[in-house]
Scaffold this motif. Structure first.
Motif, PDB file in Angstrom:
ATOM      1  N   TYR B 117       0.819  -1.217   0.000  1.00 44.24           N
ATOM      2  CA  TYR B 117       0.000   0.000   0.000  1.00 44.24           C
ATOM      3  C   TYR B 117       0.852   1.266   0.000  1.00 44.24           C
ATOM      4  CZ  TYR B 117      -4.510  -2.200   1.152  1.00 44.24           C
ATOM      5  OH  TYR B 117      -5.674  -2.919   1.132  1.00 44.24           O
ATOM      6  N   SER B 118       0.327   2.323  -0.600  1.00 44.18           N
ATOM      7  CA  SER B 118       0.886   3.659  -0.396  1.00 44.18           C
ATOM      8  C   SER B 118       0.591   4.075   1.048  1.00 44.18           C
ATOM      9  CB  SER B 118       0.265   4.653  -1.382  1.00 44.18           C
ATOM     10  OG  SER B 118      -1.143   4.718  -1.197  1.00 44.18           O
ATOM     11  N   PRO B 119       1.374   5.000   1.612  1.00 44.10           N
ATOM     12  CA  PRO B 119       1.165   5.375   3.027  1.00 44.10           C
ATOM     13  C   PRO B 119      -0.223   5.956   3.291  1.00 44.10           C
ATOM     14  CG  PRO B 119       3.294   6.158   2.258  1.00 44.10           C
ATOM     15  CD  PRO B 119       2.582   5.618   1.055  1.00 44.10           C
ATOM     16  N   ASP B 120      -0.849   6.574   2.289  1.00 44.64           N
ATOM     17  CA  ASP B 120      -2.200   7.113   2.508  1.00 44.64           C
ATOM     18  C   ASP B 120      -3.287   6.068   2.240  1.00 44.64           C
ATOM     19  OD1 ASP B 120      -2.360   6.875  -0.242  1.00 44.64           O
ATOM     20  OD2 ASP B 120      -2.618   9.025  -0.628  1.00 44.64           O
ATOM     21  N   GLY B 121      -2.874   4.863   1.854  1.00 38.23           N
ATOM     22  CA  GLY B 121      -3.830   3.774   1.681  1.00 38.23           C
ATOM     23  C   GLY B 121      -4.624   3.827   0.386  1.00 38.23           C
ATOM     24  N   SER B 122      -4.347   4.794  -0.478  1.00 35.27           N
ATOM     25  CA  SER B 122      -5.185   4.965  -1.664  1.00 35.27           C
ATOM     26  C   SER B 122      -4.754   4.087  -2.834  1.00 35.27           C
ATOM     27  CB  SER B 122      -5.175   6.434  -2.108  1.00 35.27           C
ATOM     28  OG  SER B 122      -3.893   6.793  -2.599  1.00 35.27           O
ATOM     29  N   ARG B 123      -3.493   3.652  -2.851  1.00 37.30           N
ATOM     30  CA  ARG B 123      -2.979   2.892  -3.994  1.00 37.30           C
ATOM     31  C   ARG B 123      -2.190   1.676  -3.509  1.00 37.30           C
ATOM     32  NH1 ARG B 123       0.194   7.086  -7.634  1.00 37.30           N
ATOM     33  NH2 ARG B 123       0.608   8.058  -5.604  1.00 37.30           N
ATOM     34  N   ILE B 124      -2.006   0.735  -4.430  1.00 36.13           N
ATOM     35  CA  ILE B 124      -1.222  -0.473  -4.158  1.00 36.13           C
ATOM     36  C   ILE B 124      -0.237  -0.664  -5.302  1.00 36.13           C
ATOM     37  CG2 ILE B 124      -1.296  -3.001  -3.954  1.00 36.13           C
ATOM     38  CD1 ILE B 124      -4.133  -2.666  -2.747  1.00 36.13           C
ATOM     39  N   VAL B 125       1.047  -0.822  -4.972  1.00 31.24           N
ATOM     40  CA  VAL B 125       2.039  -1.197  -5.974  1.00 31.24           C
ATOM     41  C   VAL B 125       2.239  -2.707  -5.855  1.00 31.24           C
ATOM     42  CG1 VAL B 125       4.040  -0.736  -4.469  1.00 31.24           C
ATOM     43  CG2 VAL B 125       4.308  -0.663  -6.961  1.00 31.24           C
ATOM     44  N   PHE B 126       2.432  -3.379  -6.992  1.00 34.12           N
ATOM     45  CA  PHE B 126       2.600  -4.833  -6.963  1.00 34.12           C
ATOM     46  C   PHE B 126       3.428  -5.263  -8.165  1.00 34.12           C
ATOM     47  CE2 PHE B 126      -0.515  -6.076 -10.310  1.00 34.12           C
ATOM     48  CZ  PHE B 126      -1.226  -4.889 -10.453  1.00 34.12           C
ATOM     49  N   GLU B 127       3.773  -6.548  -8.222  1.00 33.63           N
ATOM     50  CA  GLU B 127       4.484  -7.064  -9.388  1.00 33.63           C
ATOM     51  C   GLU B 127       3.589  -8.030 -10.138  1.00 33.63           C
ATOM     52  OE1 GLU B 127       7.549  -9.610  -7.022  1.00 33.63           O
ATOM     53  OE2 GLU B 127       7.021 -10.801  -8.784  1.00 33.63           O
ATOM     54  N   SER B 128       3.781  -8.082 -11.440  1.00 32.72           N
ATOM     55  CA  SER B 128       3.025  -9.005 -12.281  1.00 32.72           C
ATOM     56  C   SER B 128       3.871  -9.394 -13.477  1.00 32.72           C
ATOM     57  CB  SER B 128       1.734  -8.339 -12.766  1.00 32.72           C
ATOM     58  OG  SER B 128       1.068  -9.178 -13.695  1.00 32.72           O
ATOM     59  N   ASP B 129       3.700 -10.633 -13.947  1.00 32.20           N
ATOM     60  CA  ASP B 129       4.374 -11.046 -15.181  1.00 32.20           C
ATOM     61  C   ASP B 129       3.386 -11.103 -16.349  1.00 32.20           C
ATOM     62  OD1 ASP B 129       2.963 -13.332 -14.563  1.00 32.20           O
ATOM     63  OD2 ASP B 129       4.656 -14.708 -14.866  1.00 32.20           O
ATOM     64  N   ARG B 130       2.295 -10.339 -16.251  1.00 36.05           N
ATOM     65  CA  ARG B 130       1.259 -10.345 -17.298  1.00 36.05           C
ATOM     66  C   ARG B 130       1.805  -9.880 -18.642  1.00 36.05           C
ATOM     67  NH1 ARG B 130      -2.827  -6.040 -14.609  1.00 36.05           N
ATOM     68  NH2 ARG B 130      -2.393  -7.412 -12.859  1.00 36.05           N
ATOM     69  N   SER B 131       2.905  -9.120 -18.623  1.00 33.13           N
ATOM     70  CA  SER B 131       3.503  -8.675 -19.894  1.00 33.13           C
ATOM     71  C   SER B 131       4.469  -9.711 -20.445  1.00 33.13           C
ATOM     72  CB  SER B 131       4.246  -7.364 -19.680  1.00 33.13           C
ATOM     73  OG  SER B 131       5.449  -7.584 -18.943  1.00 33.13           O
ATOM     74  N   GLY B 132       4.759 -10.773 -19.667  1.00 37.50           N
ATOM     75  CA  GLY B 132       5.728 -11.781 -20.088  1.00 37.50           C
ATOM     76  C   GLY B 132       6.899 -11.878 -19.127  1.00 37.50           C
ATOM     77  N   THR B 133       7.258 -10.761 -18.487  1.00 38.20           N
ATOM     78  CA  THR B 133       8.292 -10.791 -17.455  1.00 38.20           C
ATOM     79  C   THR B 133       7.797 -10.016 -16.249  1.00 38.20           C
ATOM     80  OG1 THR B 133       9.363  -8.763 -18.225  1.00 38.20           O
ATOM     81  CG2 THR B 133      10.153 -10.846 -19.165  1.00 38.20           C
ATOM     82  N   GLN B 134       8.433 -10.280 -15.098  1.00 40.44           N
ATOM     83  CA  GLN B 134       8.048  -9.566 -13.877  1.00 40.44           C
ATOM     84  C   GLN B 134       8.293  -8.071 -14.037  1.00 40.44           C
ATOM     85  OE1 GLN B 134      10.571 -12.378 -11.627  1.00 40.44           O
ATOM     86  NE2 GLN B 134       9.395 -11.696  -9.872  1.00 40.44           N
ATOM     87  N   GLN B 135       7.250  -7.269 -13.804  1.00 37.92           N
ATOM     88  CA  GLN B 135       7.365  -5.812 -13.821  1.00 37.92           C
ATOM     89  C   GLN B 135       6.495  -5.247 -12.710  1.00 37.92           C
ATOM     90  OE1 GLN B 135       9.512  -4.233 -15.712  1.00 37.92           O
ATOM     91  NE2 GLN B 135      10.069  -5.953 -17.070  1.00 37.92           N
ATOM     92  N   LEU B 136       6.713  -3.969 -12.383  1.00 43.00           N
ATOM     93  CA  LEU B 136       5.942  -3.326 -11.328  1.00 43.00           C
ATOM     94  C   LEU B 136       4.715  -2.634 -11.913  1.00 43.00           C
ATOM     95  CD1 LEU B 136       8.710  -1.792  -9.045  1.00 43.00           C
ATOM     96  CD2 LEU B 136       7.823  -4.130  -9.164  1.00 43.00           C
ATOM     97  N   TYR B 137       3.624  -2.721 -11.178  1.00 45.35           N
ATOM     98  CA  TYR B 137       2.342  -2.135 -11.580  1.00 45.35           C
ATOM     99  C   TYR B 137       1.764  -1.347 -10.415  1.00 45.35           C
ATOM    100  CZ  TYR B 137       2.346  -5.062 -15.752  1.00 45.35           C
ATOM    101  OH  TYR B 137       2.669  -5.639 -16.953  1.00 45.35           O
ATOM    102  N   MET B 138       0.878  -0.420 -10.764  1.00 45.02           N
ATOM    103  CA  MET B 138       0.175   0.389  -9.778  1.00 45.02           C
ATOM    104  C   MET B 138      -1.313   0.181  -9.977  1.00 45.02           C
ATOM    105  SD  MET B 138       1.108   2.609  -7.467  1.00 45.02           S
ATOM    106  CE  MET B 138       2.592   3.447  -8.023  1.00 45.02           C
ATOM    107  N   MET B 139      -2.072   0.205  -8.861  1.00 45.84           N
ATOM    108  CA  MET B 139      -3.536   0.196  -8.989  1.00 45.84           C
ATOM    109  C   MET B 139      -4.141   0.983  -7.827  1.00 45.84           C
ATOM    110  SD  MET B 139      -4.554  -3.729  -7.948  1.00 45.84           S
ATOM    111  CE  MET B 139      -3.833  -4.557  -6.522  1.00 45.84           C
ATOM    112  N   ASP B 140      -5.392   1.384  -8.002  1.00 42.88           N
ATOM    113  CA  ASP B 140      -6.132   1.967  -6.893  1.00 42.88           C
ATOM    114  C   ASP B 140      -6.341   0.885  -5.832  1.00 42.88           C
ATOM    115  OD1 ASP B 140      -6.297   4.174  -8.536  1.00 42.88           O
ATOM    116  OD2 ASP B 140      -8.290   3.640  -9.271  1.00 42.88           O
ATOM    117  N   ALA B 141      -6.591   1.284  -4.593  1.00 37.17           N
ATOM    118  CA  ALA B 141      -6.729   0.310  -3.512  1.00 37.17           C
ATOM    119  C   ALA B 141      -7.904  -0.639  -3.749  1.00 37.17           C
ATOM    120  CB  ALA B 141      -6.897   1.022  -2.175  1.00 37.17           C
TER     121      ALA B 141
END
Lengths: 171, 253
Positions: B117-141
């Motif tokens: 989570y972001s410190p304000d709780g509004s967003r979540i950073v995570f990793e995904s290999d949906r593009s074919g390799t592990q990369q970082l992604y952002m989403m709303d909480a």
């Protein structure tokens, strides 16, 4: 800001040396019966009992309880399918046990990613066993990530041995 | 075999929280420092547990025989975000810290994991290999607005948001594993370590240091290191045995 200020506590995972656990059958018989689960336990929340004698028979009859994968891969090649087909024949002939299909990875992935990759490998092996006629209710899927390597070392030979799915007989 | 221990950040006063019955990884403090979430093992499966530090009482986060891992608390301590793997697919879920039915946040085919989570709780950073390799992604909480933020060379994994919210620490995989930081937009990438396998970053509460664990080539021995985000060599942190998966607690009084 003072440089000596204590920054609080850290929680860490401490490795206890010399406890690398092998998937091979233990030398002692498993406990006769596990303690009954608590009332709140849901299906799948009860510890499994491994079956060393049955495991040895599976290895003898099917040739191996383990199949191997390419780097960062979870597809099944010809040799893998042949091994799994032999395992399926054994499982169909021995209907009183279940199998926990357990995926493992080499060290070259991060901890979290390898948990996911191990599950992919175990799931691929499970799907093939299903296609050979093993009932779904008898097949469990899990992942150990990179937590239980069988081969130490940072080289291709060790990595190849660690990228695997093991069919562990349980009840 | 791994066990969870707690120690002061200078390595003193260490004590074990879990027994030796199952391998445990990825302990993370609650925002108030009174609980931990970690990944243990039950019925041969990796499973998220919540443990009360004072009493030692622990409980399974999601019952029912599912594989769960990579947990973290929300900044208000009321929710826990984690990964669940089934059918060859790993997605991110969120559940009340006290229990209940998990809500699915990602559904892309692939391995979606390491949510933070972001410190304000509004967003979540995570990793995904949906593009074919592990990369970082952002989403709303709530799971909306998923977009990739890492575009440099190599693969990116195990992101964790800084206490002030201005940086994200991560593991970059380019042959070896290295710890780095970037802006939440994905820019300003700086690599801070150069071990064989450095992974699992955790921020100091003052946001000046990142702690991580380093695995040695061939021996597999692990040790904790801390590095100043403004540069300099990582410094080894003393532990009584091999240590990994550090989580730096919030400030204690």
């Amino acid at each position: 800001m003072r440089k000596t200020v204590t920054l609080g506590m850290a929680a860490i995972a401490l490795t206890i040396a010399g406890c690398a656990r092998k998937q091979a059958a233990p030398e002692v018989a498993p406990p006769v019966e596990q303690a009954p689960p608590g009332e709140a336990a849901a299906p799948g929340d009860v510890e499994l009992v491994e079956l060393p004698a049955a495991q040895a028979d599976l290895v003898a009859k099917a040739g191996s309880d383990t199949v191997y994968f390419g780097t960062d891969k979870y597809d099944l090649d010809e040799a893998t399918r042949a091994t799994l087909a032999a395992q399926a024949r054994w499982l169909i002939a021995n209907p009183n046990v279940r199998a926990s299909i357990e995926g493992h990875c080499d060290e070259r992935g991060t901890r979290e990613y390898n948990m996911a990759l191990g599950e992919r490998r175990a799931n691929a092996a499970r799907d093939f066993l299903l296609s050979q006629g093993v009932p779904a209710a008898r097949l469990l899927v899990t992942s150990w990530g990179k937590e239980r390597p069988v081969a130490p070392g940072s080289n291709e030979e060790a990595w190849a041995q660690n990228r695997r799915a093991v069919t562990v007989l349980v009840r | 075999m791994k066990r969870i221990a707690i120690m002061d950040s200078d390595g003193s006063n260490h004590r074990y929280l879990t027994g030796g019955k199952a391998t445990v990884t990825m302990p993370r403090f609650s925002p108030r420092g009174d609980r931990l979430v970690y990944t243990g093992t039950l019925a041969h499966k990796p499973r998220v547990f919540v443990i009360d530090i004072a009493s030692g009482r622990e409980r399974l986060l999601v019952p029912g025989g599912v594989i769960t891992f990579a947990p973290r608390f929300s900044p208000d301590g009321r929710r826990i975000v984690f990964s669940m793997a089934r059918g060859g697919n790993t997605d991110i879920y969120v559940v009340d810290a006290d229990g209940g039915t998990p809500r699915q946040l990602t559904s892309a085919p692939g391995a979606d994991t390491s949510p933070s989570y972001s410190p304000d709780g509004s967003r979540i950073v995570f990793e995904s290999d949906r593009s074919g390799t592990q990369q970082l992604y952002m989403m709303d909480a709530g799971g909306g607005g998923q977009r990739r933020i890492s575009f440099g060379g190599g693969r990116y994994a195990s992101p964790v948001w800084s206490p002030r919210g201005n940086l994200i620490a991560f593991t970059r995989i380019a042959g070896s594993f290295n710890i780095g930081v970037m802006d939440p937009s994905g820019g300003g990438v700086r690599i801070l370590s150069d071990g064989w396998q450095d992974e699992g970053p955790s921020w100091a509460p003052n946001g000046q240091f990142v702690m991580f664990h380093r695995t040695a080539k061939n021996s597999g021995a692990t040790a904790l290191y801390a590095v100043n985000i403004n540069g300099g060599a990582p410094r080894r942190m003393p532990t009584p045995q091999d240590g990994s998966d550090p989580s730096w607690s919030p400030l204690q009084n």
